[in-house]
Design a protein around this motif. Structure first.
Motif, PDB file in Angstrom:
ATOM      1  N   ILE C 253       0.848  -1.197   0.000  1.00 48.97           N
ATOM      2  CA  ILE C 253       0.000   0.000   0.000  1.00 48.97           C
ATOM      3  C   ILE C 253       0.887   1.253   0.000  1.00 48.97           C
ATOM      4  CG2 ILE C 253      -0.382   0.226   2.487  1.00 48.97           C
ATOM      5  CD1 ILE C 253      -3.349   0.761   1.679  1.00 48.97           C
ATOM      6  N   GLY C 254       2.043   1.179   0.656  1.00 56.79           N
ATOM      7  CA  GLY C 254       2.978   2.308   0.594  1.00 56.79           C
ATOM      8  C   GLY C 254       3.474   2.519  -0.816  1.00 56.79           C
ATOM      9  N   ALA C 255       3.692   1.407  -1.534  1.00 55.20           N
ATOM     10  CA  ALA C 255       4.156   1.513  -2.905  1.00 55.20           C
ATOM     11  C   ALA C 255       3.099   2.163  -3.780  1.00 55.20           C
ATOM     12  CB  ALA C 255       4.500   0.133  -3.442  1.00 55.20           C
ATOM     13  N   VAL C 256       1.848   1.782  -3.554  1.00 55.76           N
ATOM     14  CA  VAL C 256       0.787   2.386  -4.348  1.00 55.76           C
ATOM     15  C   VAL C 256       0.705   3.881  -4.047  1.00 55.76           C
ATOM     16  CG1 VAL C 256      -1.688   2.400  -4.732  1.00 55.76           C
ATOM     17  CG2 VAL C 256      -0.492   0.250  -4.529  1.00 55.76           C
ATOM     18  N   VAL C 295      -5.938   5.750  -0.454  1.00 57.45           N
ATOM     19  CA  VAL C 295      -4.721   4.946  -0.314  1.00 57.45           C
ATOM     20  C   VAL C 295      -3.888   5.446   0.863  1.00 57.45           C
ATOM     21  CG1 VAL C 295      -2.556   4.351  -1.434  1.00 57.45           C
ATOM     22  CG2 VAL C 295      -4.659   4.306  -2.732  1.00 57.45           C
ATOM     23  N   ALA C 296      -3.747   6.772   0.970  1.00 56.46           N
ATOM     24  CA  ALA C 296      -2.903   7.326   2.027  1.00 56.46           C
ATOM     25  C   ALA C 296      -3.484   7.024   3.394  1.00 56.46           C
ATOM     26  CB  ALA C 296      -2.751   8.826   1.837  1.00 56.46           C
ATOM     27  N   LEU C 300      -1.796   4.935   6.263  1.00 57.41           N
ATOM     28  CA  LEU C 300      -1.605   5.452   7.626  1.00 57.41           C
ATOM     29  C   LEU C 300      -2.058   4.417   8.656  1.00 57.41           C
ATOM     30  CD1 LEU C 300      -0.812   8.095   9.198  1.00 57.41           C
ATOM     31  CD2 LEU C 300      -3.244   8.407   9.480  1.00 57.41           C
ATOM     32  N   GLY C 301      -3.178   3.749   8.327  1.00 54.08           N
ATOM     33  CA  GLY C 301      -3.650   2.705   9.236  1.00 54.08           C
ATOM     34  C   GLY C 301      -2.604   1.628   9.428  1.00 54.08           C
ATOM     35  N   MET C 373       7.938   9.094   1.400  1.00 56.24           N
ATOM     36  CA  MET C 373       7.976   7.643   1.268  1.00 56.24           C
ATOM     37  C   MET C 373       9.407   7.140   1.142  1.00 56.24           C
ATOM     38  SD  MET C 373       5.033   6.707   1.796  1.00 56.24           S
ATOM     39  CE  MET C 373       5.148   4.958   1.481  1.00 56.24           C
ATOM     40  N   TRP C 374      10.279   7.943   0.554  1.00 56.95           N
ATOM     41  CA  TRP C 374      11.694   7.527   0.510  1.00 56.95           C
ATOM     42  C   TRP C 374      12.235   7.448   1.933  1.00 56.95           C
ATOM     43  CZ3 TRP C 374      16.591   8.932   1.912  1.00 56.95           C
ATOM     44  CH2 TRP C 374      17.639   8.260   1.260  1.00 56.95           C
TER      45      TRP C 374
END
Lengths: 246, 472, 457
Positions: C253-256, C295-296, C300-301, C373-374
């Protein structure tokens, strides 16, 4: 845990470390360095945080001031039966041999350093640079041990060259291998006999006896690595055994 | 418009909005048949048995492992009924038109969710205390829980709050989504239904600002329900299962619960549609299109179930630490291995292979078969998780503090009262839903009417397609 | 909602082939500038080959650092393509159409970039064929299938192959258009590349079926790639903070999150650089921003639960690690920047319709997300290694060397350069999708309201 292969080879090498006897003199560290052609941990290397010490002495203080005491724990590759470093290597550069040892094959290593991450004891070392020795030390290199090139991992091998020589010599002389015939450099150098090396398959060997001692513990046993290096806890006359390394 | 020449009108043979009103809110509605009455009585009898089972558990309390099946049943009900309303909300937020006729069946599950949430509260008091005094250490030992260093009443207080909020949010959402239908019943119904419709419609007359108000409320309550369901899944999956087993540390579990909740919710809705078509006389309004889309979603969530399960499995299996190994042994390969294989077969393999065929998804009989398997499979899954964790009682607190499950518990088999509970409580939930459908139409009238407003069957080149408007 | 633009096919062809049939003035200088950076990067790699991994800042406890962070980051970015094209295609989201090509392209190029990092980061990169090739060569040893580092090349290789095919299948109709509008060697090139595309019904049917099949087949790969990348970390119980079951979906999900943000960045650039205001419109940014909010929030969840479980077991080492990650200098600063960039600044802004429809705002917020995200990956990888286990004598930290920063810069220049080179030869916005969308959408009048409508099934 004796595998079929170990029964064939007949040996299961292991080490016992009596923490109570260790004085922290670092003789083992120096002996290891000399025996195994390990890159010199010079000041420059130290500043890069890339020192090599196949065996290291960790020093922990305990007790309340002014009754402060030190405890020394020599830590080398634990030669885990269930080694976290082994399955993660993509090229089988590290694997478990038939004598209970975790061995590193330098020629296979491509240097992903994943085994270094997987090792909870941090006893795997990476050659970031091509090793160099001062001219005066070049003739000191041990001819029995590979000089590692850059880009590969290395670690304590239980002085496998000495094990091989011991077995060979016993076979040449046509005698049974005796407990104490084989001694890695660190064991040989230890002035207090805190380090003991031997065969767990020999029930009478000193390591086998020490492994059944009440004071025995292993490092980070919650990780289920089943090390072949066991530790005997320090005995404090005033407090009793202080237990393992938390 | 360049494209207009390609498009031609075709005759619309769907029932008109007037017919729909008569069918769903007016004289066309059938009274309870004798078969349904019998079924309701059977459900009521089963519910009574269930409560006898619970009462016996309380009177004859034989320790924590006896409560496993009760916890598993409630967790299963939470999974199914709690997840179903998501089927009503999510497509509404994504403006998916197909879900509209199925929204009512899904949202009515909230009634059973509320009942389940309330029944979970007594179970909270069967949880072990957060701190225990250890004689060996001479000190308090705190068991692992998400409440960390909070006072001992934390799980009770916060869980009651969360469960009550969930119950209220679910009921509010179901009510709001039925409000225009109450108005329709008031205007077109007769007898007791009309009286109730008048009371519940709260003066809704379909004025534009009333619609605005309603849409806004449905959106907000829906989003809130979704959030609180996530949170409830998070707390109950940890409090009622994970924290009872020393060393079980599985961060994916709350999401695993959420995803299987959606899977079960979709399965429930599919079965609901099937039952409504079979016995509820609404086959003109709901059917093929909903089955087809819900079938795809069921397939997707089934695959996701496996993904979430596998994500946790591989990390445990590969990690091989003492606690990893023990956790896997308790939940997968140990005392409940046959239960686990049943789950694996029914919640994943079988529905996957059934639903992967277009022919099956594209029918009204296929998805209900897969849905039944999913529901049975997930019931066994809850047994695997909850019965196992309620039976894992550590004797040695020092070991528990080291996060080690000291000894593997034996398999706990259900006794007759457990069977009563397992049959009775879901029956009780179902009874609640079915009683409400006597007043509320099982297919949402206003959604059907609105959907008819913005869609139109047309001929596009040589095929018949649906033109769907996308209102803001 | 803006009124739909009605464009005839001639205008579509002319405007979307702008970059292919004539060269914009800025194109050559930009590509040359990027080429300088890229060559500089390759020089740095040469230095690494020559001198060894010692030229990086890596050390004993921190065996993995910026390179692996960047690897995870670029694999993450690559999730944009399939998210946009496959998932939105299967769910028939109409607004995806102008974005698909660029997103798939981003997938392919970011994967090609990501692959560099673990390879140059190996100690003896000239031997990596023993690692990434499932072949025993003369040594008689196959790679070790138990190692997650073997799963990586398989997953990424499959993903790269699949996405390239996906991109190519979607490119065919447009190549046909280009073939008919070029002469000379270009004509010959497009003739070969378009594989005899004539646009007859059979070809269209095959192309559509291939697209749908590829989307469905790519979805499991899409999920598996980042899961496997996450398992590189999660299967290692030795490192505190890595051994978490949540890692797979958390990474995906982080990648998305980062991938879709990168698509937003790219769309803004495309709109500005080639002046495609008629095709990349505020409503597309609006739709992507709504998707990003969902998505964010989901991400976060996962982050929240990951952190909760970090301290859940009440184990001192893990707690100490989390404390360091969040509250100890300099990690606390990085953590703050990470949290602000990845969630706290952009997401609340996206709640405003004015922000969602403002291209400049979307551009900057999407860049923020990727900075965050990096850092997220960096904060997962490095602190865990620096405080691996309670043996304090092996604790240490990590300073990123200039060479590593240089190669991070190289990766961005490399992706941009590949994109710009691609844009010279192939249309960045799919012509046929745009035309199809013109056919499939229309305005309908309901009561007094005009609303856009879509044809279904």
């Amino acid at each position: 845990m004796v595998t079929a292969a170990e029964k064939v080879s007949g040996h299961k090498w292991g080490m016992a470390v009596d923490v109570d006897r260790c004085t922290g003199c670092q003789a083992c560290v120096m002996a290891c360095q000399a025996e195994n052609n390990t890159t010199l941990s010079t000041e420059d290397v130290y500043r890069q945080k890339r020192t090599f010490a196949w065996i290291r002495i960790e020093r922990y203080w305990y007790g309340e001031f002014p009754d402060v005491k030190a405890r020394f724990i020599p830590i080398m590759c634990q030669h885990c039966e269930n080694a976290p470093c082994e399955p993660v290597c993509p090229v089988f550069a590290t694997y478990h041999n038939t004598e209970g040892m975790n061995v590193q094959i330098y020629n296979r290593c491509v240097g992903t350093r994943y085994c270094g991450n997987g090792c909870p004891y941090n006893v795997r070392f990476f050659n970031y640079w091509e090793p160099v020795w001062p001219k005066s030390l070049r003739n000191q290199l041990n001819p029995d041990v590979t000089v590692r090139s850059r880009g590969i991992m290395e670690k304590c091998s239980f002085c496998v060259q000495r094990i091989r020589r011991g077995v060979r010599e016993a076979a040449r002389d046509g005698r049974e291998l005796q407990d104490g015939d084989i001694e890695p450099a660190c064991v040989e150098a230890c002035p207090t006999n805190a380090l003991v090396f031997g065969d767990y398959n020999d029930a009478d060997s000193r390591v086998s006896v020490m492994r059944n001692d009440d004071r025995k513990y292993t490092l980070l046993d919650k990780l289920n690595t089943f090390p072949n290096v066991v530790y005997l806890a320090q005995v404090d006359a005033t407090e009793g055994a202080t237990g393992g390394h938390e | 418009m360049a494209t207009s020449s390609l498009i031609a009108d075709v005759t619309d043979n769907r029932p008109s909005n007037q017919e729909a009103t008569v069918d769903l809110a007016g004289e066309g509605r059938t009274a309870a048949s004798s078969g349904l009455k019998l079924f309701l009585w059977a459900l009521a009898a089963a519910s009574v048995l269930g409560f006898i089972g619970i009462a016996f558990r309380f009177i004859n309390d034989g320790g924590r492992q006896e409560w496993g099946y009760y916890a598993a049943t409630l967790a299963f009900m939470m999974t199914v009924f709690g997840g179903a309303p998501i089927v009503a909300i999510a497509p509404a937020i994504a403006k998916a038109n197909w879900a509209r006729p199925a929204a009512r069946i899904a949202s009515l599950a909230s009634i059973a969710t509320a009942m389940t949430a309330l029944m979970m509260i007594p179970l909270l008091f069967k949880l072990p205390p957060l701190t225990v005094f250890s004689e060996a250490l001479g000190d308090d030992i705190r068991r692992t829980s998400i409440w960390f260093d909070s006072p001992d009443y934390a799980p009770h207080f916060w869980n009651v709050l969360i469960l009550l909020t969930l119950a209220l949010a679910g009921l509010a959402m179901a009510y709001l989504m039925a409000l225009p239908d109450f108005a329709a019943i008031r205007d077109h119904g007769s007898g007791w239904k009309q009286r109730w419709g008048k009371k519940l419609a709260r003066g809704f007359h379909g004025r534009p600002q009333q619609w605005e108000w309603l849409k806004m409320r449905i959106g907000v309550t829906g989003a809130f329900y979704f959030a609180i369901l996530l949170f409830a899944n998070f707390t109950f999956s940890i409090d009622f299962a994970m924290s009872l087993v020393p060393g079980w540390k599985d961060a994916i579990l709350p999401f695993y619960h959420t995803i299987s909740s959606m899977q079960a919710g979709i399965a429930f809705t599919i079965l609901g549609i099937w039952a409504a078509r079979r016995w509820g006389g609404v086959s003109k309004y709901v059917g093929h299109e909903q089955m087809w889309s819900l079938g795809k979603l069921l397939l997707a969530t089934t695959l996701l179930w496996f993904y979430f399960f596998y994500s946790s499995f591989i990390v445990f299996w590969y990690g091989r630490t003492a606690t990893d190994t023990l956790t896997l042994k308790l939940l997968v390969s140990g005392p409940y291995i046959y239960v686990f294989w049943t789950v694996f077969l029914l919640a994943f393999i079988a529905p996957w292979w059934v639903m992967i065929w277009n022919k099956v998804r594209d029918s009204v009989w296929g998805p209900p078969i897969a849905a039944t398997m999913v529901l049975i499979g997930l019931f066994f899954d809850r047994i695997r998780l909850y019965v196992a964790s309620w039976s894992a009682e550590p004797d040695n607190l020092e070991l528990a503090k080291l996060s080690m499950l000291e000894k593997m518990p034996d398999t706990v088999w259900p006794d007759v009262f457990d069977v009563f509970i397992m049959v009775g409580l879901p029956a009780f939930g179902l009874l609640g839903i079915l009683l409400v459908t006597r007043l509320v139409p099982v297919v949402s009238l206003w959604e059907v009417q609105q959907s008819r407003l913005i869609t139109k069957p047309i001929r596009f080149m040589r095929t018949h397609v649906m033109l769907v408007g996308k209102p803001d | 909602m803006q009124q739909r633009r009605i464009l005839d096919e001639f205008t579509i062809n002319r405007e979307l082939l702008r970059g292919n049939l004539n060269t914009p003035k800025w194109w050559l200088p930009t590509v040359l500038g990027l080429l300088v950076v890229v060559l500089f990067g390759f020089t740095l790699m040469g230095i690494m080959f020559n001198k060894g991994v010692g030229v990086t800042g890596l050390n004993r406890p921190v065996y993995w650092g910026l390179f692996i962070t960047s690897f995870v980051f670029w694999v993450g970015i690559s999730h944009a393509g399939i998210m946009i094209s496959a998932i939105l295609r299967l769910t028939q989201a109409e607004w995806r159409r102008p974005v698909t090509r660029a997103a798939e392209l981003l997938t392919v190029f970011s994967l090609m970039t990501a692959l560099f990092f673990p390879l140059i980061h190996a100690g003896r990169p000239w031997r990596i064929f023993y690692w990434i090739t499932p072949f025993d060569f003369s040594r008689g040893i196959f790679p070790n299938p138990r190692s997650p580092l073997i799963w990586d090349p398989f997953a990424i290789g499959t993903y790269l192959t699949g996405s390239t095919l996906f991109l190519y299948v979607a490119l065919l109709p447009d190549l046909g258009v280009l073939r008919d509008r070029t002469t000379g060697w270009k004509h010959s090139f497009y003739t070969v590349a378009s594989l005899g595309w004539r646009g007859n019904p059979r070809q269209w049917r095959l192309q559509t079926v291939a697209g749908i099949l590829l989307s469905a087949l790519m979805l499991p790969i899409f999920v598996s790639v980042h899961s496997i990348v996450s398992w590189d970390f999660a299967v290692t119980p030795a490192v505190e903070g890595w051994h978490s079951t949540i890692f797979a979906p958390y990474f995906v999900i982080g990648a998305v999150h980062s991938g879709v943000s990168a698509v937003v960045t790219m769309m803004a650039l495309m709109r500005w650089l080639w002046g495609w205001e008629n095709y990349i419109r505020p409503e597309h940014f609006d739709a992507l921003a709504r998707l990003l909010i969902v998505v964010a929030t989901g991400w976060l969840g996962f982050t929240f639960v990951e952190l909760i479980f970090g301290v859940y077991s009440l184990e001192a080492p893990e707690r100490a690690l989390r404390e360091m990650q969040m509250f100890t200098w300099p990690w606390n600063l990085l953590f703050l920047i990470f949290f602000l960039c990845a969630f706290a600044i952009p997401v609340p802004l996206w709640f405003f319709k004015r922000v969602r429809n403002n291209i400049a705002m979307m551009f900057w917020t999407s860049i923020l997300v990727n900075i965050g995200m990096w850092l997220e990956r960096f904060l997962i990888i490095v602190p865990g290694l620096a405080r691996k286990q309670p043996f304090v004598f092996t604790w240490d930290s990590y300073t990123v060397s200039y060479l590593e920063w240089g190669l991070l810069l190289w990766s961005f220049a490399w992706v941009l350069m590949l994109m710009l080179l691609f844009s010279k030869f192939f249309p960045l916005i799919p012509l046929f999708e745009t035309k199809e969308s013109q056919l499939f959408t229309m305005d309908v009048k309901i009561g007094r309201a005009n609303m856009p409508a879509v044809i279904r099934e």
